[in-house]
Design an enzyme around this catalytic site. Structure first.
Site, PDB file in Angstrom:
ATOM      1  N   HIS A  35      48.162  29.524 132.105  1.00 46.14           N
ATOM      2  CA  HIS A  35      48.462  28.232 131.494  1.00 46.14           C
ATOM      3  C   HIS A  35      47.368  27.231 131.831  1.00 46.14           C
ATOM      4  CE1 HIS A  35      52.185  29.596 129.990  1.00 46.14           C
ATOM      5  NE2 HIS A  35      52.720  29.800 131.162  1.00 46.14           N
TER       6      HIS A  35
ATOM      7  N   CYS B 125      51.315  40.696 137.496  1.00 41.64           N
ATOM      8  CA  CYS B 125      51.252  40.545 138.955  1.00 41.64           C
ATOM      9  C   CYS B 125      52.261  41.490 139.627  1.00 41.64           C
ATOM     10  CB  CYS B 125      51.564  39.087 139.314  1.00 41.64           C
ATOM     11  SG  CYS B 125      51.547  38.798 141.080  1.00 41.64           S
TER      12      CYS B 125
ATOM     13  N   HIS C 249      60.527  30.632 129.521  1.00 38.90           N
ATOM     14  CA  HIS C 249      59.300  31.119 130.169  1.00 38.90           C
ATOM     15  C   HIS C 249      59.104  32.607 129.906  1.00 38.90           C
ATOM     16  CE1 HIS C 249      56.223  31.932 133.130  1.00 38.90           C
ATOM     17  NE2 HIS C 249      56.045  30.629 133.247  1.00 38.90           N
TER      18      HIS C 249
ATOM     19  N   GLU D 125      57.744  34.922 131.543  1.00 35.73           N
ATOM     20  CA  GLU D 125      58.049  35.821 132.668  1.00 35.73           C
ATOM     21  C   GLU D 125      59.531  36.208 132.635  1.00 35.73           C
ATOM     22  OE1 GLU D 125      56.899  34.687 136.788  1.00 35.73           O
ATOM     23  OE2 GLU D 125      58.849  35.501 137.357  1.00 35.73           O
TER      24      GLU D 125
ATOM     25  N   THR E 189      59.311  33.927 139.692  1.00 35.08           N
ATOM     26  CA  THR E 189      58.405  33.859 140.856  1.00 35.08           C
ATOM     27  C   THR E 189      58.016  32.436 141.233  1.00 35.08           C
ATOM     28  OG1 THR E 189      56.579  34.188 139.334  1.00 35.08           O
ATOM     29  CG2 THR E 189      57.335  36.129 140.523  1.00 35.08           C
TER      30      THR E 189
ATOM     31  N   CYS F 180      57.636  33.873 144.776  1.00 36.30           N
ATOM     32  CA  CYS F 180      56.517  34.506 145.480  1.00 36.30           C
ATOM     33  C   CYS F 180      56.012  33.608 146.605  1.00 36.30           C
ATOM     34  CB  CYS F 180      55.416  34.910 144.513  1.00 36.30           C
ATOM     35  SG  CYS F 180      54.188  33.669 144.241  1.00 36.30           S
TER      36      CYS F 180
ATOM     37  N   SER G 209      47.228  28.169 138.300  1.00 36.95           N
ATOM     38  CA  SER G 209      46.281  28.551 137.252  1.00 36.95           C
ATOM     39  C   SER G 209      45.179  27.497 137.059  1.00 36.95           C
ATOM     40  CB  SER G 209      47.041  28.794 135.940  1.00 36.95           C
ATOM     41  OG  SER G 209      47.969  27.761 135.714  1.00 36.95           O
TER      42      SER G 209
HETATM   43  S1  SF4 Z   1      52.340  32.712 141.176  1.00 37.37           S
HETATM   44 FE1  SF4 Z   1      52.861  34.455 142.492  1.00 37.37          FE
HETATM   45  S2  SF4 Z   1      53.858  35.890 141.106  1.00 37.37           S
HETATM   46 FE2  SF4 Z   1      52.793  34.444 139.809  1.00 37.37          FE
HETATM   47  S3  SF4 Z   1      50.822  35.383 139.432  1.00 37.37           S
HETATM   48 FE3  SF4 Z   1      50.592  34.082 141.226  1.00 37.37          FE
HETATM   49  S4  SF4 Z   1      50.914  35.460 143.004  1.00 37.37           S
HETATM   50 FE4  SF4 Z   1      51.724  36.477 141.163  1.00 37.37          FE
END
Ligand code: SF4
Length: 290
Positions: free
Chosen positions: A40, A93, A121, A123, A165, A196, A268
Site C-alpha cells: 500500500h 508473508c 482488507h 488479507e 496480522t 505479527c 510499507s
Molecule cells: S506486517 Fe507482519 S505479517 Fe504483514 S507483511 Fe509485514 S511482517 Fe508480514
C-alpha cells in the site's frame, strides 16, 4: 528541535521481501504481472510500473508469470492459476500463511471462526477462503453481538478467535474479553493472537514516542491499514499528529513551533520517504537557529 525516529519505521520483513523480490524479478522477466497492489504505497507501485510490472485486479487477466503480494490471496486464486497454467511467484508473508493454516485446521475441526480485522482488507478476504465452516470478520467491538447471534443460531459449540496480522492489539484484547463474556458456558473458546510481532512492536513504539513529544508525524500510504492504526495511536497519545505520504505534504509553519517531534512510519513506507521528512525537519531547525 529534537527529532525522535522510531526504530521500527519503514518496511517490515514481509514487505521488504516482496518489494526487493519484485524489483529483482521485473529486471529478469519479460512479461511480469502482479495481482493487486504489491504494497500500500503509491511511490513504490509507480516505480515498479515504470520498470514494466503490470498490475492486475483478477488472475483471469494474467497472461504470464504473476506475483502474489505479501498479504496473500484466496485459495481460489491458486486453483485458477493452476487451471490457466500461470506460474506464480508467491511472496505471501509467512505470518499470513500461518493464519491460513490455523483457520483451515480449526474449521476442519468444527470451530466457528471469528477473525478480527477489516472486512474489505485483501488479507482477510484471503484468510476467510480457507475456512470450511461458518465464520465472521469482526471489525469493531460493535460487531461482536452479530457474531454471537450467528454462533447461537448455528448452535456452534467451538469458537476460534484470531486476527489480521496488522490489527490493533488493544482492540483484539477488548474483543476477546467481550466474546468470552457473551459466549455460553458450554462453548469451547480458543484464542490465537496472530497479530505479527513487527506490527505489535511498531504500535507499542508509536505509543511510547507519542507520549513524550509535542508533535507526531506518521508517514505512510493513505490506504495502508497499519499506518492508519499508527495514526490513531499517535492521536490518542499526542496533542498534535500529522498523517502524510511524502515530505511535501508537511506544512513547515505548523512544525516550526515544536521543540520535540516524533516520526513513525508504516510497514510499507520506503526508507527514502522517511529520510526526506527528516531532511526537511532538519532544514526547519537550521532556519530556526538563524
Ligand atoms: S506486517 Fe507482519 S505479517 Fe504483514 S507483511 Fe509485514 S511482517 Fe508480514
Amino acid at each position: 528541535m529534537e527529532i525522535i525516529v522510531a526504530k521500527t519505521a519503514g518496511f517490515c520483513y514481509g514487505v521488504k521481501r516482496a518489494v526487493e523480490g519484485a524489483q529483482r524479478d521485473v529486471e529478469e522477466k519479460e512479461k511480469l504481472y502482479c495481482l493487486g497492489e504489491l504494497v500500500h504505497n503509491k511511490q513504490v507501485i509507480e516505480k515498479l510500473e515504470q520498470k514494466g510490472l503490470r498490475f492486475i485486479d483478477n488472475i483471469e487477466e494474467a497472461n504470464g508469470i504473476t506475483i502474489i503480494r505479501a498479504h496473500g490471496v484466496p485459495q481460489q486464486v491458486y486453483d485458477k492459476a493452476k487451471e490457466k497454467q500461470i506460474e506464480l511467484i508467491d511472496y505471501t508473508c509467512p505470518n499470513v500463511l500461518k493464519i491460513h493454516r490455523i483457520v483451515e485446521e480449526y474449521s476442519k475441526d468444527g470451530y466457528y471462526i471469528c477473525l478480527c480485522g477489516s472486512k474489505k482488507h485483501p488479507e482477510n478476504i484471503g484468510t476467510i477462503s480457507y475456512c470450511s465452516t461458518e465464520s465472521s470478520i469482526i471489525e469493531n467491538i460493535e460487531d461482536v453481538e452479530d457474531s454471537i447471534q450467528k454462533i447461537k443460531d448455528l448452535q456452534m459449540k467451538k469458537v476460534l478467535l484470531t486476527s489480521q496480522t496488522t490489527y490493533s492489539l488493544e482492540k483484539f484484547y477488548q474483543i476477546e474479553k467481550e466474546l468470552k463474556g457473551m459466549l455460553d458456558n458450554d462453548v469451547e473458546f480458543v484464542v490465537k493472537n496472530t497479530i505479527c510481532k513487527a506490527t505489535e512492536l511498531r504500535q507499542k513504539e508509536t505509543e511510547q514516542i507519542a507520549k513524550k513529544v509535542q508533535c507526531m508525524i506518521v508517514i505512510g500510504g493513505k490506504n495502508s491499514s497499519n499506518t492508519k492504526k499508527l495514526y490513531q495511536i499517535a492521536e490518542q497519545n499526542c496533542n498534535c499528529s500529522f498523517y502524510i505520504e511524502v515530505a511535501e505534504e508537511l506544512n513547515l509553519k505548523d512544525i516550526a513551533k515544536f521543540n520535540k517531534i516524533g516520526i513513525v512510519a508504516g510497514a510499507s513506507t520506503p526508507k527514502q520517504n522517511i529520510e526526506e521528512v527528516i531532511a526537511m525537519l532538519k532544514n526547519v531547525e537550521i532556519r530556526d537557529e538563524k
